[in-house]
Design a protein around this motif. Structure first.
Motif, PDB file in Angstrom:
ATOM      1  N   PHE A 148     -36.056   9.518  -6.219  1.00 36.46           N
ATOM      2  CA  PHE A 148     -36.321  10.921  -6.551  1.00 36.46           C
ATOM      3  C   PHE A 148     -37.137  11.595  -5.449  1.00 36.46           C
ATOM      4  N   ALA A 149     -38.219  10.931  -5.029  1.00 36.50           N
ATOM      5  CA  ALA A 149     -39.174  11.555  -4.105  1.00 36.50           C
ATOM      6  C   ALA A 149     -38.603  11.719  -2.705  1.00 36.50           C
ATOM      7  N   LEU A 150     -37.571  10.961  -2.365  1.00 36.36           N
ATOM      8  CA  LEU A 150     -36.991  11.049  -1.019  1.00 36.36           C
ATOM      9  C   LEU A 150     -35.749  11.924  -0.987  1.00 36.36           C
ATOM     10  N   SER A 151     -35.468  12.597  -2.060  1.00 36.37           N
ATOM     11  CA  SER A 151     -34.294  13.470  -2.097  1.00 36.37           C
ATOM     12  C   SER A 151     -34.433  14.592  -1.076  1.00 36.37           C
ATOM     13  N   SER A 152     -33.320  15.051  -0.576  1.00 36.73           N
ATOM     14  CA  SER A 152     -33.336  16.172   0.380  1.00 36.73           C
ATOM     15  C   SER A 152     -33.394  17.518  -0.332  1.00 36.73           C
ATOM     16  N   ASP A 153     -33.228  17.498  -1.641  1.00 34.32           N
ATOM     17  CA  ASP A 153     -33.271  18.734  -2.436  1.00 34.32           C
ATOM     18  C   ASP A 153     -34.735  19.045  -2.778  1.00 34.32           C
ATOM     19  N   MET A 154     -35.315  20.059  -2.118  1.00 36.77           N
ATOM     20  CA  MET A 154     -36.732  20.359  -2.292  1.00 36.77           C
ATOM     21  C   MET A 154     -37.047  20.860  -3.697  1.00 36.77           C
ATOM     22  N   GLN A 155     -36.150  21.632  -4.273  1.00 35.00           N
ATOM     23  CA  GLN A 155     -36.381  22.126  -5.626  1.00 35.00           C
ATOM     24  C   GLN A 155     -36.396  20.977  -6.623  1.00 35.00           C
ATOM     25  N   PHE A 156     -35.500  20.022  -6.420  1.00 35.97           N
ATOM     26  CA  PHE A 156     -35.458  18.842  -7.271  1.00 35.97           C
ATOM     27  C   PHE A 156     -36.760  18.050  -7.145  1.00 35.97           C
ATOM     28  N   ARG A 157     -37.251  17.885  -5.915  1.00 31.42           N
ATOM     29  CA  ARG A 157     -38.496  17.143  -5.710  1.00 31.42           C
ATOM     30  C   ARG A 157     -39.690  17.869  -6.337  1.00 31.42           C
ATOM     31  N   SER A 158     -39.653  19.181  -6.337  1.00 30.98           N
ATOM     32  CA  SER A 158     -40.724  19.931  -6.996  1.00 30.98           C
ATOM     33  C   SER A 158     -40.718  19.668  -8.494  1.00 30.98           C
ATOM     34  N   LEU A 159     -39.531  19.584  -9.073  1.00 29.81           N
ATOM     35  CA  LEU A 159     -39.429  19.261 -10.503  1.00 29.81           C
ATOM     36  C   LEU A 159     -39.923  17.847 -10.776  1.00 29.81           C
ATOM     37  N   ILE A 160     -39.578  16.915  -9.897  1.00 29.03           N
ATOM     38  CA  ILE A 160     -40.049  15.527 -10.032  1.00 29.03           C
ATOM     39  C   ILE A 160     -41.569  15.493  -9.983  1.00 29.03           C
ATOM     40  N   SER A 161     -42.140  16.240  -9.055  1.00 27.43           N
ATOM     41  CA  SER A 161     -43.596  16.280  -8.927  1.00 27.43           C
ATOM     42  C   SER A 161     -44.237  16.852 -10.181  1.00 27.43           C
ATOM     43  N   ALA A 162     -43.588  17.873 -10.771  1.00 24.52           N
ATOM     44  CA  ALA A 162     -44.121  18.469 -12.000  1.00 24.52           C
ATOM     45  C   ALA A 162     -44.074  17.474 -13.158  1.00 24.52           C
ATOM     46  N   ARG A 185     -32.938   5.260 -19.631  1.00 25.89           N
ATOM     47  CA  ARG A 185     -32.657   4.692 -18.315  1.00 25.89           C
ATOM     48  C   ARG A 185     -31.320   5.198 -17.796  1.00 25.89           C
ATOM     49  N   THR A 186     -30.349   5.324 -18.678  1.00 25.13           N
ATOM     50  CA  THR A 186     -29.038   5.814 -18.265  1.00 25.13           C
ATOM     51  C   THR A 186     -29.142   7.228 -17.690  1.00 25.13           C
ATOM     52  N   ILE A 187     -29.895   8.057 -18.374  1.00 24.12           N
ATOM     53  CA  ILE A 187     -30.042   9.444 -17.903  1.00 24.12           C
ATOM     54  C   ILE A 187     -30.714   9.472 -16.533  1.00 24.12           C
ATOM     55  N   VAL A 246     -30.328  10.196 -10.482  1.00 17.12           N
ATOM     56  CA  VAL A 246     -30.375   9.745  -9.083  1.00 17.12           C
ATOM     57  C   VAL A 246     -29.132  10.222  -8.344  1.00 17.12           C
ATOM     58  N   GLU A 247     -27.988  10.143  -9.005  1.00 24.30           N
ATOM     59  CA  GLU A 247     -26.727  10.553  -8.381  1.00 24.30           C
ATOM     60  C   GLU A 247     -26.475  12.043  -8.544  1.00 24.30           C
ATOM     61  N   LYS A 248     -26.924  12.587  -9.654  1.00 22.71           N
ATOM     62  CA  LYS A 248     -26.663  14.012  -9.963  1.00 22.71           C
ATOM     63  C   LYS A 248     -28.003  14.707 -10.253  1.00 22.71           C
ATOM     64  N   PRO A 249     -28.757  15.068  -9.207  1.00 24.65           N
ATOM     65  CA  PRO A 249     -30.107  15.624  -9.409  1.00 24.65           C
ATOM     66  C   PRO A 249     -30.148  16.886 -10.256  1.00 24.65           C
ATOM     67  N   GLU A 250     -29.027  17.604 -10.292  1.00 22.77           N
ATOM     68  CA  GLU A 250     -29.027  18.859 -11.056  1.00 22.77           C
ATOM     69  C   GLU A 250     -29.241  18.647 -12.546  1.00 22.77           C
ATOM     70  N   ILE A 251     -28.994  17.415 -13.033  1.00 23.63           N
ATOM     71  CA  ILE A 251     -29.186  17.133 -14.459  1.00 23.63           C
ATOM     72  C   ILE A 251     -30.663  17.244 -14.839  1.00 23.63           C
ATOM     73  N   LEU A 252     -31.568  16.962 -13.896  1.00 25.71           N
ATOM     74  CA  LEU A 252     -32.997  17.043 -14.202  1.00 25.71           C
ATOM     75  C   LEU A 252     -33.389  18.447 -14.662  1.00 25.71           C
ATOM     76  N   GLU A 297     -18.854  10.229 -13.556  1.00 27.28           N
ATOM     77  CA  GLU A 297     -17.643   9.593 -13.048  1.00 27.28           C
ATOM     78  C   GLU A 297     -16.612  10.594 -12.555  1.00 27.28           C
ATOM     79  N   GLU A 298     -16.781  11.867 -12.881  1.00 20.33           N
ATOM     80  CA  GLU A 298     -15.825  12.879 -12.446  1.00 20.33           C
ATOM     81  C   GLU A 298     -15.937  13.082 -10.938  1.00 20.33           C
ATOM     82  N   GLN A 299     -14.789  13.102 -10.236  1.00 18.19           N
ATOM     83  CA  GLN A 299     -14.792  13.183  -8.780  1.00 18.19           C
ATOM     84  C   GLN A 299     -14.874  14.616  -8.270  1.00 18.19           C
ATOM     85  N   ASP A 300     -14.223  15.528  -8.930  1.00 16.36           N
ATOM     86  CA  ASP A 300     -14.177  16.918  -8.461  1.00 16.36           C
ATOM     87  C   ASP A 300     -15.338  17.697  -9.066  1.00 16.36           C
TER      88      ASP A 300
END
Length: 1533
Positions: free
Chosen positions: A314-328, A270-272, A277-283, A190-193
């Protein structure tokens, strides 16, 4: 284990850092406990690891250490090891359930894979992973290690805890921590900045909690289970688990509600995922804990359910590193049958197969965002797919019968249709246009991931169909589906038109790719899916019907489909003719196409010929190859006939089996694919099957390589599409090998074009394909080609469109200078096609004909022969008379027989075309005669002869048309020649055997004065010197003159190097020595010294402890002027004659003359620069620095004595005789080098001799000679005082040595003392006879005694007698020995020089196991000398040190080589079973040598089972090391 978790585990439950917080809540069991107080405390204080570690003590009144101690008694049933990229792990084919199942090195070591002979391999991780040991979803329990297990019955580990209260404490503790984590994540979302301090602080706290939970979960199996339940918000009871079950709430909700301070009605998990989805860096911070919790099989199902909901996002994210983690993460679930089956068959609200297809479809549809005519965009589009490799899970999932049955029962077949829609989007992507004017400024290459996706889609479709057929479920209903998709996509670029002739109207397709009117399609996934369906429908369906297929797809669609499938082959033919040179990337397309798609396309085209009818198909093919019957290239017609032959000979079955493998292996062997390893990877289909036995069946070993068995050359396919469509195919290796086979068979024309190969029979449904040979249209084309060759000026009247094209085509090239080449290929293909057709007719068709039909054809042949037997050289058909015609017509035929009579290959050979002057057979006979008369096209003689011989064998009356006797006579001559050759070979073998017996007799009669082996080797030695080469006959390798005078001396070329043989010999000597207690010894470690100052008294230490050196000469010579003018521009050069590495030259005679100053300075610099004993090489040459040159003569003697011994190391069996590394010839060369080095050093220092005699007394006074090696003492005295011969000095040293040995060997055993003293005597002999009294090499060689010197040096008695030394017995009782004893006693000498007093050993390598896997397991976890654990690495074969190969420890290998091996080192790979040879001076190079071999006796470069250490290879490496041959070694892989 992941690096982010590692540090936490080191301090779990340890003493926390003291943080003086004011605790504001009561313990959990306190009556005044308030949950709000706990959350208030957690929210007001920053969450750190220390606070989390102290939380159990405060909240539960029990320390974390105590909790872990109580729960750790319950063992983990599965492994928790996780790794990152560039980590090695094992796969075991016998134990894995999925293709990606693997185990860590520790679990592999503790398992039974090696003992039970499993098929395993070691691999390097590209993306990271985790161990599957103990996980029955991924790994069969039989492969579990001793630490992990499958529980005997399902149980809940938390239920095993000691008390209900303790269990309640744990649930409440981890519920509170999890809920606090959840609240932190919600606040973060919920933090904007994103750059605020609060955000950074929140993320850090979340990461701390994730890591803390992960570390504790890895430490306790019950806690792991509790945490996974808290995240799922439900109990996970193995006994009665259901994915959707609201009747299993978490326990102790009265103490801590699961949704306290958390409003949404859903799980933490589910919450995590929603936040991710909104904050891929959490993965990134959540993934380690997820991987740990996935060890709980029930959590895995719950997680997969939630994960699939968000997977598209997840799979359609533009962040390639994130998608690699999803694939793993996906890899841990989607491939498992325990997940794939229930999640694809309705047990879940999510369908795994549907979700994966939908995601890939969305990725494909991103193509609208890219311009595929731009290279950069193609690369970017390729990157869109690269992190996602999930389509393989669809392919694997559709192998499961439960899934395919479920999908086929869907009324709408929605998921199957999804797959076909995805294929639609790939169809016709990125076609290729021929560049007409100039090449593109950039390459438009293949998009590899898209090609991979097409292959996986086809594999999915194939697995789906075959799985249904294995359940006896009809696949017929899917034909209309695939046809509808074919017709809706990809046909727009290809316009059809009608072609009409006398036989009817045919639909053809505009296909002019030469002029870039239409593109060449590469991605034809729909067409290929149609081919996959037909392949399975034809082979595996009892309800197969060609009429049904034809009904489903119209002729226009078939024509377009066939055209699309044919155009890549058309393009390859044009490319081979150099018409696509402006498309610089075409070869890349060919590589992908031939490897992945060609076989399927050829089958599809075969079936299209059945659907269209043969004439229609042939017309379509000719149109496609000629761009619509246009004259485009000189090879178009040739390519067309090649294609027809390929279609007739192509074989592909539903399931790739050993018959197909055999065919491909034969073709691979024909093209010099000559090892088991390469053959087993020759086709992509081999990767999933074992073809080793088939390889053995079709191959024979010759010269350590596999070759095609001679009898199988009849199965060599000159039209093998995977070779035939490569550049210069007619000149490729296959043809050359075939010609060599013909030579061995004494064929009269060894470069004959091959006859049609033997092929496997077609299935019944495809047998009509062979009727293509009966198509008059095809025969007419062949006949017209041959007629035009015979009579270029002939013109057809009343021509149809095709005949006009053929005439214009052939006429246009009739005046070409390349006419011979054009007709050469055309006639090869035409004659091959005729031979193939006749064989098909005789073997496949004739046996099926009715008796009436056979009779009618036979009579027709008789009439034809009768009418043509008396004709002229160019026969013309004569009309039959009425009686003959009536006789034939009286034979009644059925409709089918009548059609076969009208159109069969044999009668088409005899039939006159109304527009041509003679029939095809007469043309063949006439061309054959012309060929013989003019001696042209001799390579086709075999094709002509075979065709005529086959006709004769079919009906002997054909001999009236041609002279068959000449052919039969020719065959008889070949057979007679073969018999004669065999007889002569037998006689030659007898003569050779008699010669060997005579030589053996002469050898036994001559005793030691004859060495037959050496005499034979003299002529083979690469010196190329004759036996009695005098110095005047030694030619210069540059000017080829042999003069040798003072102004232009003749010099021996050689190499001076640092060597480590003596060092490692001393190490082994001390290792194996048994020194009696109480004996003090000097030099026990034999420390190597380096010097930076030069004094007279340091000479003994320098020689005794300095680094050893060795000189070699190659036996070739060069004049001084030639050397400095042409060769000596660098410190290192190569001998112009033998190409050996060289860095020095030595004068070869006239040693009494004044030594040339320039040569002296050059040799001095070479020696001093290459001796690493010096910290700073001494310059210039002075009396003292020159004195140090003697060390190198002594070193040469010591090393030569050592390595010329008989060796018992690395023998194949202990019973094998010992061996020597030198032949007599080679040893004589080494003696010659020693002689030259000695005399050069003496000559260089001769002008200092008066000064040296004064140095000697000073050195002896300043040194304790009793502690110096006696040989060094004596040799130095000889060098410095040249007024006396060396023998008395050596004798004095001999007495001293016997004393030293007897002091250690107190029993004074004569045999032992003589063994220890033998090396000293050998060195004395070398110094006295081959240095002091030595003669040049050539004079030595003619002395029969010296030819045997390497063997005689093994005899103590021989050397003792030659040196006139007294026996050991007489020494031990002599007065001199007594005087030495008294002197040593008076001087109170307490130590002795050890090494010369012990039984010296040869250097040896560290022990290597017969199985490299054991070596790997022993060393893979050892850190390198810089305490680094990175891979790859190797083990020093001399000191057992671990060294890094990579950049992590820069130059570690080279540094160690300088310290340990001085100039060269040998490293045994830890993960790769080969030897890495590293050389640092005088040149720098490194290369690999083979050491471990598989069961087929082929070298392996990857550790795996069933490989063994090859002793002969180890022995060869050892010998090359001792002989310093690696400088000139070029082998690598």
């Amino acid at each position: 284990m992941n690096n982010s978790v590692g540090p936490l585990n080191n301090n779990i439950g340890g003493a926390p850092n003291l943080i003086w917080d004011r605790v504001t809540f009561k313990p959990l069991l306190d009556k005044e406990f308030q949950l709000t107080d706990v959350f208030g405390y957690l929210e007001t204080n920053e969450t750190t690891k220390s606070r989390l570690d102290t939380l159990p003590s405060t909240l539960l009144s029990e320390s974390l250490q105590s909790i872990l101690r109580k729960t750790s008694v319950h063992r983990f049933p599965f492994c928790q090891h996780e790794w990152t990229k560039k980590t090695y792990f094992f796969r075991c084919k016998d134990c894995c359930i999925t293709e990606t199942s693997c185990v860590c090195i520790d679990c592999f070591r503790k398992g039974n894979h090696i003992e039970e002979g499993h098929s395993f391999m070691i691999e390097e991780s590209g993306m990271g992973g985790c161990c599957d040991c103990g996980n029955a979803d991924s790994f069969y329990p039989k492969g579990f290690c001793s630490e992990h297990f499958l529980p005997e019955k399902p149980d809940h580990p938390a239920q095993k805890l000691e008390s209900e209260e303790f269990r309640m404490k744990l649930y409440c503790l981890f519920r509170i921590v999890s809920l606090h984590l959840c609240n932190l994540l919600i606040n973060y979302r919920e933090e904007q900045d994103p750059n605020s301090f609060k955000i950074i602080r929140t993320v850090k706290q979340c990461e701390t909690i994730f890591n803390w939970l992960d570390a504790i979960a890895r430490s306790s199996y019950p806690i792991l289970y509790i945490i996974s339940e808290e995240f799922c918000n439900r109990l996970l009871n193995p006994v009665d688990f259901k994915l959707y079950d609201n009747s299993s709430p978490l326990p102790y909700l009265n103490k801590v509600p699961s949704r306290f301070m958390y409003s949404q009605n859903q799980s933490i998990l589910r919450t995590i995922l929603e936040i991710i989805v909104e904050k891929p860096e959490i993965l990134n911070i959540f993934r380690p804990l997820v991987i740990t919790l996935l060890g709980n099989r029930l959590f895995k199902q719950c997680f997969c359910e939630e994960f699939l909901i968000h997977y598209p996002s997840f799979a359609l994210s533009s962040d390639m590193q994130f998608r690699s983690l999803i694939s793993a993460v996906a890899c841990q679930m989607f491939e498992l049958p325990s997940i794939a089956i229930p999640f694809s068959t309705g047990s879940s609200k999510q369908n795994l197969i549907s979700t994966l297809i939908r995601v890939n479809l969305l990725l494909i549809n991103k193509k609208s965002q890219f311009n595929f005519f731009n290279h950069t965009d193609r690369t970017l589009y390729d990157n869109v797919f690269s992190p996602n490799q999930d389509m393989i899970y669809v392919s694997n999932g559709l192998k499961h019968q439960a899934i395919t049955k479920y999908l086929s029962q869907d009324e709408n077949l929605s998921i199957v249709n999804q797959l076909l829609i995805m294929m639609d989007e790939i169809q016709m992507m990125c076609p290729v246009f021929r560049q007409l004017d100039k090449p593109l400024p950039y390459e438009l290459g293949v998009i590899p991931t898209l090609t991979s996706l097409e292959c996986q889609s086809l594999s999915s479709w194939e697995n789906f169909l075959q799985s249904l057929q294995s359940q006896s479920i009809s696949i017929k209903k899917f034909l209309k589906m695939i046809v509808s998709h074919i017709q809706s996509k990809g046909f727009d670029s290809y316009r059809s038109f009608n072609y009409e002739d006398s036989s009817g109207q045919y639909v053809l397709v505009e296909s002019n790719i030469y002029d870039a009117k239409v593109p060449v399609p590469f991605h034809l996934v729909n067409n290929r899916a149609f081919g996959v369906f037909l392949l399975n429908y034809l082979w595996g369906s009892p309800d197969y019907s060609k009429e049904f297929v034809k009904e489903c797809i119209g002729s226009s669609s078939i024509a377009k489909l066939a055209t699309q499938s044919m155009l890549p082959i058309v393009m390859m033919g044009q490319y081979l003719s150099k018409h696509w040179e402006k498309n610089v990337n075409i070869q890349e397309y060919f590589s992908y196409y031939t490897w992945s798609f060609m076989g399927l396309d050829l089958f599809t085209l075969q079936y299209c010929s059945l659907l269209l009818g043969h004439k229609h198909f042939l017309l379509l093919s000719l149109s496609n190859f000629t761009g619509g019957f246009q004259i485009q290239t000189s090879e178009s017609l040739s390519d067309f006939i090649k294609f027809v032959i390929t279609i007739l000979q192509n074989r592909l079955s539903q399931k790739y089996g050993l018959k197909e493998a055999r065919y491909h292996l034969i073709q691979g062997l024909s093209s010099n694919v000559s090892t088991y390893a390469k053959l087993c990877e020759y086709r992509k289909e081999f990767l999933t099957m074992n073809v080793e036995e088939t390889v053995k069946e079709v191959s024979v070993e010759k010269d350590k390589k596999l070759r095609l068995r001679p009898e199988l050359w009849s199965e060599f396919d000159p039209y093998y599409p995977y070779l035939f469509y490569e550049k210069n195919s007619l000149l490729n290796t296959s043809f050359n090998n075939y010609y060599e086979y013909l030579k061995q068979q004494h064929h009269p024309i060894s470069e004959s074009y091959p006859l049609p190969c033997k092929t496997e029979p077609l299935p019944d449904a495809l047998l009509p394909l062979l009727e293509m040979i009966n198509e008059p249209f095809l025969i007419d084309i062949v006949q017209y080609i041959l007629l035009n060759y015979l009579q270029p000026s002939y013109r057809i009247s009343n021509q149809n469109h095709i005949e006009i094209f053929l005439q214009n085509y052939l006429v246009s090239y009739s005046s070409s200078t390349d006419l011979g080449n054009i007709y050469d290929g055309l006639m090869n293909h035409c004659l091959y096609l005729l031979n193939l057709s006749l064989r098909i007719f005789k073997t496949q068709m004739w046996p099926t004909y009715s008796d009436n039909l056979k009779l009618k054809i036979t009579k027709r042949i008789g009439i034809f022969v009768k009418q043509n037997s008396a004709t002229t050289e160019t026969p013309i058909d004569v009309d039959m008379d009425d009686d003959e015609l009536q006789e034939i017509e009286s034979i009644h035929l059925s409709a089918k027989d009548s059609d076969q009579y009208t159109n069969n290959f044999l009668l088409l050979l005899l039939k006159n075309n109304e527009n041509q002057p003679c029939n095809l057979l007469n043309l063949i006979i006439t061309i054959s005669k012309k060929m013989d008369k003019q001696s042209i096209f001799t390579d086709k003689k075999n094709l002509f002869n075979n065709l005529l011989m086959e006709l004769y064998q079919f009906d002997s009356r054909f001999e009236n048309l041609f002279d068959i006797k000449d052919f039969l006579s020719q065959q008889s001559q070949i057979e007679m020649k073969l018999k004669k050759e065999k007889a002569m070979a037998f006689q030659a073998a007898i003569k050779e055997k008699m010669k060997l017996q005579q030589l053996k007799f002469l050898q036994e009669s001559s005793g030691d004065n004859m060495d037959l082996e050496d005499n034979s080797m003299i002529t083979k030695d690469n010196n190329n010197n004759q036996t009695k080469n005098t110095s005047s006959e030694k030619p210069c390798v540059v000017c080829k003159l042999n003069h040798n005078h003072a102004e232009d001396e003749l010099l021996a070329i050689g190499l001076f190097e640092q060597c480590s043989m003596k060092k490692f010999s001393n190490v082994e000597t001390l290792k194996f020595a048994k020194v009696p207690d109480g004996v003090a010894v000097h030099d026990k470690t034999n420390l190597v010294i380096t010097i930076d100052s030069f004094t007279t008294h340091g000479l003994y230490d320098f020689i005794g402890k300095g680094l050893n050196t060795l000189a070699h000469t190659c036996g070739h010579y060069i004049h001084k002027k030639c050397l400095f003018n042409f060769m000596y521009h660098q410190d290192v050069f190569k001998c112009p004659l033998c190409n050996r590495i060289s860095n020095m030259v030595l004068i070869i005679d006239k040693f009494d003359n004044q030594y040339d100053k320039q040569l002296s300075a050059t040799l001095f610099n070479v020696i001093m620069t290459n001796d690493l004993t010096f910290k700073n090489p001494p310059y210039p040459q002075t009396s003292i620095t020159s004195m140090y040159l003697w060390k190198h003569v002594v070193s040469n003697i010591e090393v030569l004595e050592l390595i010329s011994r008989s060796i018992d190391l690395y023998k194949d069996t202990p019973e094998d005789p010992d061996y020597k590394i030198y032949t007599n010839r080679e040893f004589l060369r080494e003696l010659n080098t020693l002689y030259l080095l000695y005399n050069n050093v003496m000559a260089m220092t001769n002008h200092y001799r008066n000064m040296y005699s004064g140095f000697l007394q000073s050195i002896q006074n300043q040194s304790n000679l009793d502690l110096v090696d006696p040989f060094i003492t004596a040799s130095v005295a000889h060098f410095l005082d040249r007024s006396q011969p060396p023998l008395p000095l050596l004798l004095k040293g001999y007495y001293q040595l016997i004393f030293n040995i007897s002091q250690i060997n107190t029993k004074k055993d004569i045999g032992t003392i003589s063994k220890i003293a033998l090396p000293y005597l050998r060195k004395c002999y070398l110094l006295y006879y081959h240095c002091y009294l030595g003669k040049p090499f050539d004079e030595l060689e003619v002395n029969s005694e010296n030819i045997q010197i390497i063997d005689k040096l093994e005899s103590f008695q021989f050397i003792q007698e030659k040196l006139c030394f007294p026996s050991i017995e007489s020494i031990l009782t002599s007065q001199e020995y007594t005087q030495i004893c008294i002197k040593m006693s008076l001087e109170n000498i307490e130590s002795l020089p050890l090494i010369p007093s012990l039984l010296s050993q040869l250097p040896r390598f560290i022990p290597l196991p017969s199985n490299h896997i054991n070596f790997l397991l022993d060393n893979i976890s050892r850190p390198c000398v810089h305490n680094c654990s990175e891979l790859p690495k190797g083990v020093c074969l001399f000191c057992n040190a671990i060294l890094c190969y990579g950049e992590c420890c820069s130059d570690e290998v080279y540094q160690h080589t300088h310290v340990c091996g001085y100039t060269q080192n040998l490293l045994m790979g830890v993960c790769k079973p080969d030897i890495n040879v590293v050389i640092v001076s005088p040149i720098q190079k490194s290369f690999h040598l083979d050491l471990y071999y598989d069961k087929n006796n082929e070298a392996v470069h990857k550790s795996k089972p069933f490989i063994h250490l090859k002793t002969s290879s180890l022995r060869s490496i050892y010998i090359n090391y001792l002989k310093s041959q690696f400088y000139n070694y070029e082998k690598n892989y």
